[in-house]
Design a protein around this motif. Sequence first.
Motif, PDB file in Angstrom:
ATOM      1  N   TRP A  81       0.854  -1.181   0.000  1.00 18.86           N
ATOM      2  CA  TRP A  81       0.000   0.000   0.000  1.00 18.86           C
ATOM      3  C   TRP A  81       0.895   1.236   0.000  1.00 18.86           C
ATOM      4  O   TRP A  81       1.810   1.339   0.825  1.00 18.86           O
ATOM      5  CB  TRP A  81      -0.920  -0.007   1.218  1.00 18.86           C
ATOM      6  CG  TRP A  81      -2.050   0.960   1.115  1.00 18.86           C
ATOM      7  CD1 TRP A  81      -2.257   2.072   1.868  1.00 18.86           C
ATOM      8  CD2 TRP A  81      -3.155   0.901   0.199  1.00 18.86           C
ATOM      9  NE1 TRP A  81      -3.406   2.715   1.487  1.00 18.86           N
ATOM     10  CE2 TRP A  81      -3.983   2.015   0.456  1.00 18.86           C
ATOM     11  CE3 TRP A  81      -3.512   0.014  -0.819  1.00 18.86           C
ATOM     12  CZ2 TRP A  81      -5.145   2.263  -0.275  1.00 18.86           C
ATOM     13  CZ3 TRP A  81      -4.675   0.266  -1.546  1.00 18.86           C
ATOM     14  CH2 TRP A  81      -5.476   1.371  -1.264  1.00 18.86           C
ATOM     15  N   THR A  83       0.949   4.391   0.892  1.00 23.62           N
ATOM     16  CA  THR A  83       1.162   5.360   1.972  1.00 23.62           C
ATOM     17  C   THR A  83       1.692   4.742   3.259  1.00 23.62           C
ATOM     18  O   THR A  83       2.214   5.463   4.111  1.00 23.62           O
ATOM     19  CB  THR A  83      -0.151   6.108   2.288  1.00 23.62           C
ATOM     20  OG1 THR A  83      -1.166   5.153   2.644  1.00 23.62           O
ATOM     21  CG2 THR A  83      -0.617   6.925   1.096  1.00 23.62           C
ATOM     22  N   THR A  84       1.562   3.440   3.409  1.00 24.55           N
ATOM     23  CA  THR A  84       1.920   2.821   4.687  1.00 24.55           C
ATOM     24  C   THR A  84       3.023   1.769   4.573  1.00 24.55           C
ATOM     25  O   THR A  84       3.873   1.676   5.466  1.00 24.55           O
ATOM     26  CB  THR A  84       0.678   2.175   5.339  1.00 24.55           C
ATOM     27  OG1 THR A  84       0.025   1.350   4.357  1.00 24.55           O
ATOM     28  CG2 THR A  84      -0.286   3.235   5.848  1.00 24.55           C
ATOM     29  N   ARG A  87       6.558   3.005   5.117  1.00 25.93           N
ATOM     30  CA  ARG A  87       6.863   3.301   6.523  1.00 25.93           C
ATOM     31  C   ARG A  87       7.162   2.013   7.283  1.00 25.93           C
ATOM     32  O   ARG A  87       8.052   1.979   8.144  1.00 25.93           O
ATOM     33  CB  ARG A  87       5.701   4.050   7.160  1.00 25.93           C
ATOM     34  CG  ARG A  87       5.437   5.414   6.551  1.00 25.93           C
ATOM     35  CD  ARG A  87       4.129   6.007   7.058  1.00 25.93           C
ATOM     36  NE  ARG A  87       4.156   6.238   8.489  1.00 25.93           N
ATOM     37  CZ  ARG A  87       3.079   6.522   9.210  1.00 25.93           C
ATOM     38  NH1 ARG A  87       1.877   6.578   8.627  1.00 25.93           N
ATOM     39  NH2 ARG A  87       3.181   6.735  10.507  1.00 25.93           N
ATOM     40  N   THR A 232      -1.169  -2.203   5.531  1.00 30.92           N
ATOM     41  CA  THR A 232      -2.066  -1.196   4.956  1.00 30.92           C
ATOM     42  C   THR A 232      -2.630  -0.252   6.013  1.00 30.92           C
ATOM     43  O   THR A 232      -3.328   0.700   5.664  1.00 30.92           O
ATOM     44  CB  THR A 232      -3.233  -1.880   4.241  1.00 30.92           C
ATOM     45  OG1 THR A 232      -3.907  -2.743   5.175  1.00 30.92           O
ATOM     46  CG2 THR A 232      -2.758  -2.702   3.054  1.00 30.92           C
ATOM     47  N   ALA A 234      -2.481   2.575   8.893  1.00 27.63           N
ATOM     48  CA  ALA A 234      -1.643   3.690   9.340  1.00 27.63           C
ATOM     49  C   ALA A 234      -1.253   3.530  10.807  1.00 27.63           C
ATOM     50  O   ALA A 234      -0.127   3.864  11.195  1.00 27.63           O
ATOM     51  CB  ALA A 234      -2.376   5.009   9.126  1.00 27.63           C
TER      52      ALA A 234
END
Length: 267
Positions: A81, A83-84, A87, A232, A234
């Motif tokens: 995913w 955006t996550t 990280r 996925t 946050a």
Amino acid sequence: MFRPLAFALAVVAGLPAVAETRAQTRAPTAASCAGNPNALGTARVIEVEAQSTPRVGRKHFPGTLPLAPQEIVLTFDDGPWPTTTPRVLDALKRECVRATFFLLGQHAEETPALARRIFAEGHTVAHHTYSHKILTRLPIAVAEAEINRGIEEDDYAVYGQRRKDPATPFFRFPGFAGTPALLDLLNRRGIVVFGADVWASDWNPMSPQDELKLIVGRIEKNRGGIVLFHDTKAQTAAMLPDFLREMKRRGYRVVHVVPAGSRGAIR
């Protein structure tokens, strides 16, 4: 969304046999972690194959991986995913920890560079269907097609080749929802089915702090095991650096799981 469903299983109980790979010296140990002398690191690597270890994870099956007390295997579902997952990968890299990612083919198809990054950083790329359909609700032929499409798109994203026989024969059912017929089918194909021993319940909204408290408490109660997260989420991405440091503080060790015969692929 997670939907825990009961399996109708007839599985022989007992610890599965796995081999510890000779390539474990290539695993990024805490002592060799560049820039982080206090890293958690990866303690050892074990090989798993379907003939001796068809199904693992005591949440769903009688047996699990032969882990010592305070050993954990980190697994992540539903990615990659955009955006996550980066990280999550950053946190793992900082601590020199290797994990197993059960990819959705649809997400690998949409973000192939991220799927390749997971592999390039030494993690195990495993499979979780194409689009997270609950397979118990489908005819077996349709369910198998969903499994195959996921494998094909994952392997195309990572290796540039679509194939029904996966490079890494590890699979996890969406929602842990399988049937005896699907389990037998996967076993015949030499694919290991992963359940879990402990999960973070990160499909439920909560703060990173609450998730950390929840998963650490569950791991302590179980004394380790196969741990399920979702890359996925946050809250999981935000929680992971603190989680890895807490595992180090409490004396836990990370075990990396790879397919049998993959010694040469371990980086």
